[in-house]
Design a protein around this motif. Structure first.
Motif, short mmCIF file in Angstrom:
data_model
loop_
_atom_site.label_atom_id
_atom_site.label_comp_id
_atom_site.label_asym_id
_atom_site.label_seq_id
_atom_site.Cartn_x
_atom_site.Cartn_y
_atom_site.Cartn_z
N ALA A 1 -6.17 -3.52 -21.91
CA ALA A 1 -6.41 -5.10 -21.43
C ALA A 1 -6.22 -5.93 -22.20
O ALA A 1 -5.36 -6.94 -21.22
CB ALA A 1 -7.79 -5.00 -20.43
N HIS A 2 -7.01 -6.54 -22.81
CA HIS A 2 -6.29 -7.55 -23.64
C HIS A 2 -4.86 -7.56 -24.15
O HIS A 2 -4.66 -8.93 -23.99
CB HIS A 2 -7.45 -8.33 -24.59
CG HIS A 2 -7.02 -9.31 -25.25
ND1 HIS A 2 -7.09 -10.14 -25.52
CD2 HIS A 2 -6.27 -8.48 -26.70
CE1 HIS A 2 -6.82 -11.01 -26.51
NE2 HIS A 2 -7.25 -10.42 -27.74
N LEU B 1 -2.73 9.28 -21.73
CA LEU B 1 -3.14 8.46 -21.48
C LEU B 1 -2.66 7.82 -19.69
O LEU B 1 -3.25 6.12 -19.48
CB LEU B 1 -2.81 7.52 -22.47
CG LEU B 1 -3.51 7.42 -23.59
CD1 LEU B 1 -2.50 6.62 -25.10
CD2 LEU B 1 -4.69 7.24 -23.79
N ALA B 2 -1.81 8.40 -19.64
CA ALA B 2 -1.49 7.58 -18.23
C ALA B 2 -2.41 7.79 -17.40
O ALA B 2 -2.77 6.71 -16.16
CB ALA B 2 -0.32 8.73 -17.46
N ARG B 3 -2.87 8.93 -16.95
CA ARG B 3 -3.98 8.98 -16.40
C ARG B 3 -4.74 8.16 -16.33
O ARG B 3 -5.86 7.31 -15.22
CB ARG B 3 -4.56 10.39 -15.84
CG ARG B 3 -3.61 11.50 -15.44
CD ARG B 3 -4.32 12.86 -15.02
NE ARG B 3 -4.19 13.39 -16.02
CZ ARG B 3 -3.45 13.86 -16.56
NH1 ARG B 3 -2.32 14.76 -15.73
NH2 ARG B 3 -3.70 14.75 -18.14
N PHE B 4 -5.31 7.86 -17.64
CA PHE B 4 -6.75 7.30 -17.59
C PHE B 4 -6.48 5.57 -17.41
O PHE B 4 -7.50 4.90 -17.72
CB PHE B 4 -7.00 7.20 -19.48
CG PHE B 4 -7.91 6.72 -20.23
CD1 PHE B 4 -9.74 6.60 -19.46
CD2 PHE B 4 -8.05 5.14 -20.72
CE1 PHE B 4 -10.19 5.79 -20.12
CE2 PHE B 4 -9.15 4.41 -21.61
CZ PHE B 4 -10.25 4.51 -20.95
N LEU B 5 -5.05 5.34 -18.20
CA LEU B 5 -5.15 3.65 -17.54
C LEU B 5 -5.04 2.59 -16.08
O LEU B 5 -4.52 2.45 -15.73
CB LEU B 5 -3.68 2.77 -18.72
CG LEU B 5 -4.55 3.77 -20.25
CD1 LEU B 5 -3.42 2.70 -20.89
CD2 LEU B 5 -5.81 2.41 -20.18
N PRO C 1 -2.52 -1.15 -13.51
CA PRO C 1 -1.69 -0.85 -12.89
C PRO C 1 -0.24 -0.72 -13.56
O PRO C 1 0.67 -0.68 -13.49
CB PRO C 1 -2.06 -0.49 -10.97
CG PRO C 1 -2.84 -2.05 -11.68
CD PRO C 1 -3.48 -1.86 -12.79
N GLN C 2 -0.71 -2.29 -13.37
CA GLN C 2 0.64 -2.62 -14.24
C GLN C 2 0.83 -2.64 -15.71
O GLN C 2 2.25 -1.48 -15.93
CB GLN C 2 0.53 -3.77 -14.80
CG GLN C 2 -0.60 -5.07 -15.08
CD GLN C 2 -1.44 -4.68 -15.03
OE1 GLN C 2 -2.54 -4.06 -13.66
NE2 GLN C 2 -2.42 -6.03 -15.09
N LEU C 3 0.26 -1.44 -16.78
CA LEU C 3 0.73 -1.25 -17.60
C LEU C 3 0.90 0.56 -17.20
O LEU C 3 0.98 1.63 -17.06
CB LEU C 3 -0.23 -1.00 -18.73
CG LEU C 3 -0.17 -0.08 -19.74
CD1 LEU C 3 0.64 -1.38 -20.79
CD2 LEU C 3 -1.54 -0.66 -20.89
N LEU D 1 1.01 -1.40 -0.04
CA LEU D 1 -0.11 0.24 0.02
C LEU D 1 1.02 1.43 -0.03
O LEU D 1 0.45 2.07 -0.70
CB LEU D 1 -1.01 0.28 1.14
CG LEU D 1 -2.26 -1.11 1.46
CD1 LEU D 1 -2.48 -0.96 2.48
CD2 LEU D 1 -2.90 -0.85 -0.17
N LEU D 2 1.82 1.36 0.54
CA LEU D 2 3.15 2.92 0.84
C LEU D 2 3.74 2.31 -0.50
O LEU D 2 3.49 3.82 -1.07
CB LEU D 2 4.12 2.13 2.06
CG LEU D 2 3.70 2.24 3.50
CD1 LEU D 2 4.80 2.20 4.12
CD2 LEU D 2 2.75 3.23 3.53
N GLN D 3 3.41 1.38 -1.32
CA GLN D 3 4.22 1.76 -3.19
C GLN D 3 3.06 2.20 -4.30
O GLN D 3 3.49 3.61 -4.62
CB GLN D 3 5.15 0.45 -3.22
CG GLN D 3 5.86 0.27 -2.88
CD GLN D 3 6.77 -1.09 -3.23
OE1 GLN D 3 6.65 -2.05 -3.81
NE2 GLN D 3 7.58 -1.74 -2.76
N SER D 4 2.49 2.24 -3.52
CA SER D 4 0.40 2.13 -4.48
C SER D 4 0.07 3.77 -4.16
O SER D 4 -0.01 3.93 -5.01
CB SER D 4 0.47 1.18 -4.26
OG SER D 4 -0.80 1.52 -3.35
#
Length: 700
Positions: free
Chosen positions: A639-640, A664-668, A673-675, A499-502
């Motif tokens: 996602a796919h 795109l960074a804010r949208f995805l 979160p892994q992308l 949680l601290l990292q996220s």
């Protein structure tokens, strides 16, 4: 100088002790020894066996006596060489009388045999069978099974160590030491399995040596020394049984020590503490046992005195244990009792109400951890709470990896939540919740376990994987089946670390930024003096740093960030543009973080048609929003494609034009979160690109 020379001499002598001992043992098989020397060596053999037994009893973990397999081998060779030396003396000088082979053999022979040779032989054979069939065979079997299960459990233990290391709960040195301990355990039990075979062979050799000495003594006594058959039988049997007894008693002691060492379950208590604490600490069990023994003692023709005395002693011990436990519970209840404030009347009373002040306003903690009352031992300093050390390790790892010092975690107990529950709070708001059980272990199924283990089904609070809470006794079994097994403190610590990292961007407040500036000022005082806050406002610096942390980047290269902002702040105050400039300056670090050691970067890209549509949406200045249908299709297709890339074992990274990266960074970010999203400007010239997937506007 003299002390140094003395130390070197002692060191050389200690290195020579082993080879000299082995040479002496082998020499005894060849060189004849007088009876006096035999007495000394037999006494030394008994002393060594008692020392080994005492060390085994007081050993808490098998690895504390890691030299035991070698000790077992050496003591076995010592007994065999003494048997050879004493057999030579018995056969050569046995006709002179019972003292021919020394006083030790004679004393042991008279003690065991007395006047009846047949009884002595039978008792000796019984002792040998006990050593060979029961103790040695059992210890060897335990060592064999322990070695197999230790080897089977090694992958699970290694995964648990890697999980602790990745979560920042332990350092590289601790992980290396734990891995070494696991390897040593497997080697120890394997060596014990082999060494036990020497002891079994020694027991068989003892029986054969007795037969040879008795038969050989009769032949030599009657044919060479003209002794009567009865006298020869008595004399040589007395000497042979004494010789065998002097050898078998140390062998029995050593075998017992071996069984104790390999049968120990690693705890922080020695055998005596475990024996007393686990057998005689339950009053209920003692009362029942006292009743059963007392009833047996009332049966006619039973020895009433012995049974009733033992029953009375057990009942008295049970009563004493019960009173002691009641006193301990009362003392614990008094120490944990929480004082409640006295009710006061607003209109006046016996006590005057204090005036309301700013002290009554409780500030909101940046980070908080609330635990149920059953988890208090994890965070109690007086009880050596393991979780406190792990939290310090998490903060240290965050500081090293992210580049700033995370606020302290304020820990408190909360009687309003479940006894085994915990809550992780960020600025007073719950961001994580879970359960933990002290004394049990969480067995996490990584997806490839070979079989199921009994336990209470649950879900790993950190990653959402299926898991089980299992008893401590099933830990080794679960690890051998492929589960990742962690204790309660590790569950909470890993959840907190994740949680601290996220939420790293939210943890970087103005106070943390100012502390970061002050720290950099110690190394680059002129840089900070000229740029902050004269050129770069602290507020702008904080927002840029938060943007970098939100994108999953660290801010360790603070100097490059400051210098880049100093060049661009006079031109623009737009946070997205400033962040893009900083990311370009940090391009090598970004690529190194995403693709360590790779020259060809496997990247995802946008379909040209979709890219044009998104660029038009950004340039229209209509808030940067996307048409709902387009956004839904884009998210599904992303996602796919992300899942396809992850299935190939690659890191999903999307390459976009610089103008599209912030959008795109804010949208995805929330859905995927892994992308990670990077721009063309962030690719160093020394790297090449390989497109592995294309995200289009159609449905994924």
């Amino acid at each position: 100088m003299n002390q140094i020379l003395d130390s070197l001499k002692m060191l050389k002598l200690s290195k020579l002790a082993g080879p000299v001992l082995i040479i002496l043992i082998l020499a005894m098989m060849v060189l004849p020894l007088p009876p006096v020397i035999l007495d000394i060596f037999f006494t030394f053999n008994i002393a060594i066996s008692v020392i080994v037994l005492m060390v085994g009893i007081n050993t808490r973990h098998p690895l504390e006596f890691s030299a035991f397999p070698a000790v077992l081998l050496i003591t076995t060779l010592l007994r065999l060489s003494l048997n050879v030396a004493s057999s030579r003396v018995i056969l050569m000088e046995g006709h002179t009388g019972p003292a021919a082979a020394g006083k030790v053999i004679e004393s042991f022979a008279h003690f065991l045999i007395g006047e009846n040779v047949a009884i002595g032989i039978i008792v000796f054979i019984i002792l040998t069978i006990i050593n060979f069939m029961v103790i040695t065979k059992g210890a060897g079997r335990i060592a064999e099974v322990s070695a197999r299960f230790t080897l089977d459990a090694m992958p699970g233990k290694q995964m648990a160590i890697d999980a602790d290391l990745n979560a920042g709960l332990i350092g590289e040195d601790d992980a290396r030491n734990r891995r070494q301990t696991i390897t040593e355990e497997a080697n120890f039990f394997g060596a014990m399995d082999g060494a036990s075979k020497f002891v079994r062979g020694d027991a068989m050799a003892g029986i054969m040596i007795i037969v040879i000495n008795i038969v050989g003594g009769l032949i030599i006594g009657m044919m060479q020394h003209d002794m009567p058959a009865g006298e020869a039988a008595k004399t040589y049997t007395l000497l042979t049984i004494g010789d065998g007894l002097v050898a078998q008693i140390p062998a029995l002691i050593i075998s017992t020590a071996a069984g104790i060492v390999v049968a120990r379950v690693g705890t922080d208590k020695d055998l005596s503490e475990q024996f007393i604490g686990q057998l005689f600490s339950n009053p209920h069990v003692l009362y029942i046992t006292a009743g059963v023994i007392g009833l047996i003692g009332l049966i006619p023709n039973m020895p009433h005195t012995a049974f009733l005395m033992i029953a009375g002693s057990l009942a008295a011990l049970a009563w004493w244990q019960e009173k002691r436990q009641q006193r301990e519970k009362l003392a614990q209840a008094q120490s944990s009792q929480i004082a409640t404030p006295t009710a006061l009347s607003a209109s006046g009373g016996e006590q005057a109400m204090t005036e309301v002040s700013w002290n009554d306003v409780q500030p909101v903690d940046m980070l908080g951890l609330e635990v149920g009352y059953r988890l208090i031992p994890l965070v109690d300093r007086d009880q050596d709470g393991e979780l406190l050390r792990r939290i310090r390790g998490i903060r240290k790892k965050m500081a090293q990896e992210m580049g700033f010092l995370v606020a302290a975690v304020h820990i408190r107990d909360n009687l309003e939540i479940r006894p085994n529950a915990y809550r992780i709070l960020l600025k007073g708001v719950e961001v994580g919740v879970g359960d933990a059980y002290i004394g049990q272990f969480l067995a996490i199924n990584p997806g490839h376990v070979s079989a199921e283990v009994p336990g209470t089904p649950t879900t790993d609070p950190t990653f959402g994987l299926p898991a089980l809470w299992i008893d401590a006794a099933r830990r080794e079994e679960a690890q051998s089946l492929g589960y990742t097994v962690v204790d309660a403190s590790t569950v909470v610590a890993t959840h907190l670390s994740n949680l601290l990292q996220s939420h790293a961007a939210e943890l970087l407040g103005r106070e943390e930024v100012q502390a970061l500036i002050d720290h950099q000022a110690k190394e680059s005082p002129k840089l900070i003096e000229d740029l902050v806050p004269k050129v770069i406002a602290v507020g702008i610096l904080q927002k840029v740093l938060q943007q970098l942390l939100s994108d999953g980047l660290n801010i360790r290269d603070f100097r490059t960030i400051i210098e880049t902002l100093a060049d661009h702040v006079p031109i623009t105050q737009d946070i997205d543009e400033l962040t893009a400039a900083v990311r370009t300056a940090l391009s090598r670090a970004i690529v190194q973080q995403l693709f360590p050691g790779e020259n060809e970067l496997p990247l995802m890209s946008l379909d040209p048609q979709l890219e044009n549509i998104l660029l038009q949406a950004v340039q229209s200045k209509a808030g940067g929003g996307l048409e709902p249908g387009l956004a839904e299709n884009l998210l599904a297709n992303a996602a796919h494609q992300t899942e396809e890339v992850e299935n190939q074992g690659l890191n999903p990274v999307l390459l976009t034009p610089p103008g599209l990266r912030p959008l795109l960074a804010r949208f995805l970010r929330r859905a995927l979160p892994q992308l990670r999203v990077i721009s063309h400007n962030e690719i160093p010239d020394s790297k090449t690109i390989r497109i592995i997937a294309v995200i289009g506007a159609g449905k994924g």
